[in-house]
Motif scaffolding. Structure first.
Motif, mmCIF file in Angstrom:
data_model
loop_
_atom_site.group_PDB
_atom_site.id
_atom_site.type_symbol
_atom_site.label_atom_id
_atom_site.label_comp_id
_atom_site.label_asym_id
_atom_site.label_seq_id
_atom_site.Cartn_x
_atom_site.Cartn_y
_atom_site.Cartn_z
ATOM 1 N N PHE A 54 -33.321 8.069 -24.402
ATOM 2 C CA PHE A 54 -33.592 7.832 -22.985
ATOM 3 C C PHE A 54 -33.778 9.151 -22.255
ATOM 4 O O PHE A 54 -33.090 10.132 -22.524
ATOM 5 N N ILE A 55 -34.714 9.152 -21.318
ATOM 6 C CA ILE A 55 -34.976 10.311 -20.472
ATOM 7 C C ILE A 55 -34.789 9.879 -19.024
ATOM 8 O O ILE A 55 -35.427 8.919 -18.599
ATOM 9 N N PRO A 56 -33.965 10.557 -18.246
ATOM 10 C CA PRO A 56 -33.084 11.646 -18.632
ATOM 11 C C PRO A 56 -31.897 11.116 -19.426
ATOM 12 O O PRO A 56 -31.509 9.955 -19.279
ATOM 13 N N PRO A 57 -31.309 11.951 -20.250
ATOM 14 C CA PRO A 57 -30.158 11.500 -21.047
ATOM 15 C C PRO A 57 -28.922 11.301 -20.162
ATOM 16 O O PRO A 57 -28.785 11.921 -19.110
ATOM 17 N N TYR A 58 -28.053 10.422 -20.616
ATOM 18 C CA TYR A 58 -26.779 10.235 -19.927
ATOM 19 C C TYR A 58 -25.851 11.381 -20.302
ATOM 20 O O TYR A 58 -25.732 11.733 -21.472
ATOM 21 N N THR A 59 -25.213 11.968 -19.315
ATOM 22 C CA THR A 59 -24.331 13.106 -19.556
ATOM 23 C C THR A 59 -22.917 12.875 -19.035
ATOM 24 O O THR A 59 -22.034 13.682 -19.286
ATOM 25 N N TYR A 60 -22.719 11.765 -18.315
ATOM 26 C CA TYR A 60 -21.403 11.433 -17.743
ATOM 27 C C TYR A 60 -21.188 9.930 -17.799
ATOM 28 O O TYR A 60 -22.140 9.148 -17.855
ATOM 29 N N THR A 61 -19.919 9.548 -17.757
ATOM 30 C CA THR A 61 -19.574 8.158 -17.466
ATOM 31 C C THR A 61 -18.764 8.167 -16.182
ATOM 32 O O THR A 61 -18.131 9.165 -15.841
ATOM 33 N N VAL A 62 -18.815 7.062 -15.477
ATOM 34 C CA VAL A 62 -17.979 6.908 -14.295
ATOM 35 C C VAL A 62 -17.166 5.629 -14.431
ATOM 36 O O VAL A 62 -17.657 4.611 -14.929
ATOM 37 N N SER A 63 -15.920 5.727 -14.030
ATOM 38 C CA SER A 63 -15.053 4.559 -13.888
ATOM 39 C C SER A 63 -14.950 4.322 -12.391
ATOM 40 O O SER A 63 -14.543 5.219 -11.634
ATOM 41 N N VAL A 64 -15.344 3.129 -11.968
ATOM 42 C CA VAL A 64 -15.418 2.805 -10.551
ATOM 43 C C VAL A 64 -14.321 1.787 -10.237
ATOM 44 O O VAL A 64 -14.367 0.654 -10.707
ATOM 45 N N PHE A 65 -13.352 2.214 -9.457
ATOM 46 C CA PHE A 65 -12.222 1.357 -9.094
ATOM 47 C C PHE A 65 -12.590 0.584 -7.832
ATOM 48 O O PHE A 65 -12.859 1.182 -6.788
ATOM 49 N N ILE A 66 -12.587 -0.734 -7.955
ATOM 50 C CA ILE A 66 -13.091 -1.631 -6.917
ATOM 51 C C ILE A 66 -11.958 -2.455 -6.317
ATOM 52 O O ILE A 66 -11.088 -2.956 -7.039
ATOM 53 N N ASP A 67 -11.998 -2.651 -5.011
ATOM 54 C CA ASP A 67 -11.081 -3.560 -4.326
ATOM 55 C C ASP A 67 -11.479 -4.995 -4.691
ATOM 56 O O ASP A 67 -12.589 -5.432 -4.372
ATOM 57 N N ASP A 68 -10.589 -5.708 -5.362
ATOM 58 C CA ASP A 68 -10.898 -7.063 -5.846
ATOM 59 C C ASP A 68 -11.271 -8.022 -4.725
ATOM 60 O O ASP A 68 -12.218 -8.811 -4.855
ATOM 61 N N HIS A 69 -10.538 -7.993 -3.633
ATOM 62 C CA HIS A 69 -10.801 -8.930 -2.532
ATOM 63 C C HIS A 69 -12.146 -8.647 -1.877
ATOM 64 O O HIS A 69 -12.873 -9.575 -1.528
ATOM 65 N N CYS A 70 -12.481 -7.404 -1.733
ATOM 66 C CA CYS A 70 -13.774 -7.022 -1.175
ATOM 67 C C CYS A 70 -14.903 -7.467 -2.112
ATOM 68 O O CYS A 70 -15.919 -8.004 -1.673
ATOM 69 N N PHE A 71 -14.697 -7.260 -3.410
ATOM 70 C CA PHE A 71 -15.717 -7.584 -4.407
ATOM 71 C C PHE A 71 -16.060 -9.073 -4.404
ATOM 72 O O PHE A 71 -17.210 -9.445 -4.644
ATOM 73 N N GLU A 72 -15.083 -9.920 -4.119
ATOM 74 C CA GLU A 72 -15.309 -11.366 -4.102
ATOM 75 C C GLU A 72 -16.405 -11.770 -3.123
ATOM 76 O O GLU A 72 -17.042 -12.804 -3.298
#
Length: 107
Positions: A52-70
């Motif tokens: 893949f271009i551009p290559p992936y160079t990082y990962t992110v962990s995204v902490f989400i508010d459960d009630h908001c996400f609903e």
């Protein structure tokens, strides 16, 4: 809830501006997030094999508010055999309001 995503140098730079996800010119009109950490690592391996271009160079962990996400608008999908969600660009503003914290890791 924690969601996971692989990102490139350019997306990390953009994310570093204000810790917000957004789409860019010449990219997909949505952001996809995996529901498991294993899924994002398997995806990165496949992306490397497919060069893949551009290559992936990082990962992110995204902490989400459960009630908001609903209350968010998103699409559940299977991405490379793993559970994922897709947030269309017009819904990223509300998604970003649900983000509590983002951890970035170098691949």
């Amino acid at each position: 809830m924690i969601l996971y995503r692989a990102i490139s140098d350019a997306e990390k730079e953009d994310l570093g501006i204000d810790q917000k996800f957004r789409t860019q010119i010449n990219t997909l009109e949505a952001k996809q997030f995996f529901r498991s950490e294993i899924a994002v690592w398997e995806y990165i391996q496949l992306a490397s094999i497919r060069q893949f271009i551009p290559p992936y160079t990082y990962t992110v962990s995204v902490f989400i508010d459960d009630h908001c996400f609903e209350n968010l608008t998103y699409e559940q999908q299977v991405l490379d055999g793993h559970e994922a969600i897709s947030i269309e660009s017009n819904h990223l503003y509300n998604f970003n309001k649900c983000v509590n914290f983002i951890e970035v890791y170098v691949i």
